[in-house]
Design a protein around this motif. Structure first.
Motif, PDB file in Angstrom:
ATOM      1  N   ALA A  85       0.858  -1.196   0.000  1.00 32.15           N
ATOM      2  CA  ALA A  85       0.000   0.000   0.000  1.00 32.15           C
ATOM      3  C   ALA A  85       0.889   1.239   0.000  1.00 32.15           C
ATOM      4  O   ALA A  85       1.038   1.904   1.027  1.00 32.15           O
ATOM      5  N   PRO A  86       1.485   1.575  -1.151  1.00 35.34           N
ATOM      6  CA  PRO A  86       2.433   2.692  -1.196  1.00 35.34           C
ATOM      7  C   PRO A  86       1.820   4.036  -0.831  1.00 35.34           C
ATOM      8  O   PRO A  86       2.537   4.940  -0.398  1.00 35.34           O
ATOM      9  N   ASP A  87       0.505   4.173  -0.971  1.00 30.66           N
ATOM     10  CA  ASP A  87      -0.158   5.440  -0.669  1.00 30.66           C
ATOM     11  C   ASP A  87      -0.760   5.473   0.733  1.00 30.66           C
ATOM     12  O   ASP A  87      -1.503   6.405   1.059  1.00 30.66           O
ATOM     13  N   PHE A  88      -0.448   4.454   1.539  1.00 25.55           N
ATOM     14  CA  PHE A  88      -0.960   4.447   2.907  1.00 25.55           C
ATOM     15  C   PHE A  88      -0.431   5.688   3.619  1.00 25.55           C
ATOM     16  O   PHE A  88       0.773   5.966   3.592  1.00 25.55           O
ATOM     17  N   PRO A  89      -1.304   6.491   4.225  1.00 27.63           N
ATOM     18  CA  PRO A  89      -0.893   7.784   4.796  1.00 27.63           C
ATOM     19  C   PRO A  89       0.294   7.676   5.754  1.00 27.63           C
ATOM     20  O   PRO A  89       0.355   6.770   6.584  1.00 27.63           O
ATOM     21  N   GLU A  90       1.212   8.600   5.618  1.00 24.45           N
ATOM     22  CA  GLU A  90       2.410   8.598   6.456  1.00 24.45           C
ATOM     23  C   GLU A  90       2.084   8.781   7.934  1.00 24.45           C
ATOM     24  O   GLU A  90       2.842   8.338   8.806  1.00 24.45           O
ATOM     25  N   ASP A  91       0.975   9.458   8.218  1.00 24.09           N
ATOM     26  CA  ASP A  91       0.626   9.689   9.624  1.00 24.09           C
ATOM     27  C   ASP A  91      -0.202   8.547  10.214  1.00 24.09           C
ATOM     28  O   ASP A  91      -0.597   8.609  11.381  1.00 24.09           O
ATOM     29  N   ALA A  92      -0.460   7.504   9.421  1.00 26.86           N
ATOM     30  CA  ALA A  92      -1.199   6.339   9.933  1.00 26.86           C
ATOM     31  C   ALA A  92      -0.180   5.332  10.465  1.00 26.86           C
ATOM     32  O   ALA A  92       0.685   4.856   9.733  1.00 26.86           O
ATOM     33  N   THR A  93      -0.260   5.027  11.735  1.00 26.97           N
ATOM     34  CA  THR A  93       0.747   4.164  12.348  1.00 26.97           C
ATOM     35  C   THR A  93       0.528   2.691  12.038  1.00 26.97           C
ATOM     36  O   THR A  93       1.485   1.910  12.038  1.00 26.97           O
ATOM     37  N   GLU A  94      -0.721   2.292  11.761  1.00 29.51           N
ATOM     38  CA  GLU A  94      -0.978   0.881  11.548  1.00 29.51           C
ATOM     39  C   GLU A  94      -2.254   0.673  10.740  1.00 29.51           C
ATOM     40  O   GLU A  94      -3.099   1.576  10.628  1.00 29.51           O
ATOM     41  N   LEU A  95      -2.368  -0.519  10.169  1.00 31.62           N
ATOM     42  CA  LEU A  95      -3.533  -0.903   9.380  1.00 31.62           C
ATOM     43  C   LEU A  95      -4.252  -2.038  10.107  1.00 31.62           C
ATOM     44  O   LEU A  95      -3.800  -3.186  10.092  1.00 31.62           O
ATOM     45  N   PRO A  96      -5.382  -1.754  10.755  1.00 31.03           N
ATOM     46  CA  PRO A  96      -6.098  -2.813  11.467  1.00 31.03           C
ATOM     47  C   PRO A  96      -6.861  -3.721  10.512  1.00 31.03           C
ATOM     48  O   PRO A  96      -7.085  -3.375   9.345  1.00 31.03           O
ATOM     49  N   LEU A  97      -7.227  -4.878  10.995  1.00 27.75           N
ATOM     50  CA  LEU A  97      -8.057  -5.789  10.216  1.00 27.75           C
ATOM     51  C   LEU A  97      -9.393  -5.100   9.928  1.00 27.75           C
ATOM     52  O   LEU A  97     -10.084  -4.684  10.859  1.00 27.75           O
ATOM     53  N   PRO A  98      -9.776  -4.973   8.657  1.00 31.47           N
ATOM     54  CA  PRO A  98     -11.042  -4.282   8.344  1.00 31.47           C
ATOM     55  C   PRO A  98     -12.245  -5.097   8.785  1.00 31.47           C
ATOM     56  O   PRO A  98     -12.134  -6.309   9.047  1.00 31.47           O
ATOM     57  N   PRO A  99     -13.423  -4.477   8.846  1.00 35.64           N
ATOM     58  CA  PRO A  99     -14.644  -5.252   9.042  1.00 35.64           C
ATOM     59  C   PRO A  99     -14.750  -6.305   7.945  1.00 35.64           C
ATOM     60  O   PRO A  99     -14.303  -6.086   6.806  1.00 35.64           O
ATOM     61  N   PHE A 100     -15.346  -7.447   8.246  1.00 41.31           N
ATOM     62  CA  PHE A 100     -15.343  -8.544   7.296  1.00 41.31           C
ATOM     63  C   PHE A 100     -16.110  -8.237   6.014  1.00 41.31           C
ATOM     64  O   PHE A 100     -15.779  -8.765   4.954  1.00 41.31           O
ATOM     65  N   ASP A 101     -17.116  -7.373   6.082  1.00 41.73           N
ATOM     66  CA  ASP A 101     -17.832  -7.051   4.849  1.00 41.73           C
ATOM     67  C   ASP A 101     -16.937  -6.267   3.888  1.00 41.73           C
ATOM     68  O   ASP A 101     -17.042  -6.415   2.664  1.00 41.73           O
ATOM     69  N   ILE A 102     -16.029  -5.484   4.445  1.00 48.05           N
ATOM     70  CA  ILE A 102     -15.069  -4.747   3.600  1.00 48.05           C
ATOM     71  C   ILE A 102     -13.948  -5.680   3.148  1.00 48.05           C
ATOM     72  O   ILE A 102     -13.544  -5.667   1.983  1.00 48.05           O
ATOM     73  N   LEU A 103     -13.450  -6.503   4.064  1.00 42.33           N
ATOM     74  CA  LEU A 103     -12.375  -7.431   3.721  1.00 42.33           C
ATOM     75  C   LEU A 103     -12.804  -8.381   2.608  1.00 42.33           C
ATOM     76  O   LEU A 103     -12.003  -8.716   1.716  1.00 42.33           O
ATOM     77  N   ALA A 104     -14.058  -8.798   2.634  1.00 46.69           N
ATOM     78  CA  ALA A 104     -14.557  -9.745   1.637  1.00 46.69           C
ATOM     79  C   ALA A 104     -14.542  -9.169   0.223  1.00 46.69           C
ATOM     80  O   ALA A 104     -14.542  -9.927  -0.750  1.00 46.69           O
TER      81      ALA A 104
END
Length: 246
Positions: free
Chosen positions: A120-139
């Motif tokens: 995810a090269p565009d993941f915001p620089e100020d975002a410290t982490e990427l949590p597991l998304p809700p399953f409806d989004i992950l799906a």
């Protein structure tokens, strides 16, 4: 005793949000008299690590290299690496830096990364982490086919947010010897015919596949997490792959 001494080493690495625990069901099906299987939790995915959110892909690759050292893996006794999903980034780094230590790589619904690519090269620089998304989004991003309610509940309860530096960092590769490592692709949510077609078309997700010198493809139809939906079958594929490793 000879059989035990000469057991091939298998290192299992799960994808994003997951630790060594994700392989528990598969490990139950692997025969310890035929192989020595070890699952690893990568840096950044240990919830007890107070600095985990700052861990990088380089940290993950270093941890994997350190594990191979502790296991006495060498160019004379290389290990087979099994990499699921987002574990392809640190494993691609190891294949680039130490191809001689890997007898075979088994990509589980995954594949080698192309030089310069990032999850995810565009993941915001100020975002410290990427949590597991809700399953409806992950799906919408990856198939959940075959996962029971119990498996989903365990996934949610045990998932650890992915460190921001890991998802942003690009994979720098320069050693063409990585293409010589024998490779097995276990195709689950995307069929092998689709994967090979995408490789021939140089689709960014599978462009590197076209460069591999020795490639086996195996279809194991299910969702993106076969270590839970088809654990026994995946273990059989992994065990069989050790017999083809050089």
């Amino acid at each position: 005793m000879t059989v035990l001494k000469n057991r091939p080493t298998i290192v299992l690495i799960a994808g994003h949000w997951l630790g060594a625990w994700a392989w528990d069901d598969v490990l139950e099906h692997l025969d310890p008299t035929r192989s020595r299987a070890i699952a690893i939790t990568l840096p950044g995915l240990d919830e007890d690590d107070p600095s985990r959110a700052t861990r990088t892909l380089d940290d993950q690759a270093s941890a994997l290299r350190d594990l191979l050292t502790r296991l006495h893996v060498s160019d004379g006794q290389p290990a087979m690496i099994v990499a699921h999903s987002g574990a392809n980034a640190p494993v691609s780094l190891i294949l680039d830096s130490h191809p001689e230590l890997v007898s075979r790589v088994v990509w589980v619904d995954s594949g080698p990364m192309a030089p310069g690519s990032a999850f995810a090269p565009d993941f915001p620089e100020d975002a410290t982490e990427l949590p597991l998304p809700p399953f409806d989004i992950l799906a919408r991003q990856a198939s959940l086919d075959g996962l029971s309610t119990e498996a989903l509940d365990r996934f949610r309860a045990r998932a650890v947010p992915e460190p921001g530096p890991v998802v942003r960092q690009s994979v720098e590769l320069a050693n063409d010897a990585r293409h010589t490592v024998p490779t097995t692709m276990v195709c689950c949510s995307i069929s092998s015919s689709q994967v090979l077609e995408m490789a021939r078309g140089r689709h960014p997700m599978f462009a590197e596949v076209a460069n591999l010198e020795t490639l086996d493809v195996i279809d194991l139809p299910t969702g993106h997490w076969p270590m839970w939906s088809r654990a026994g079958d995946l273990a059989e594929v992994i065990q069989s792959a050790t017999t083809h490793s050089s």
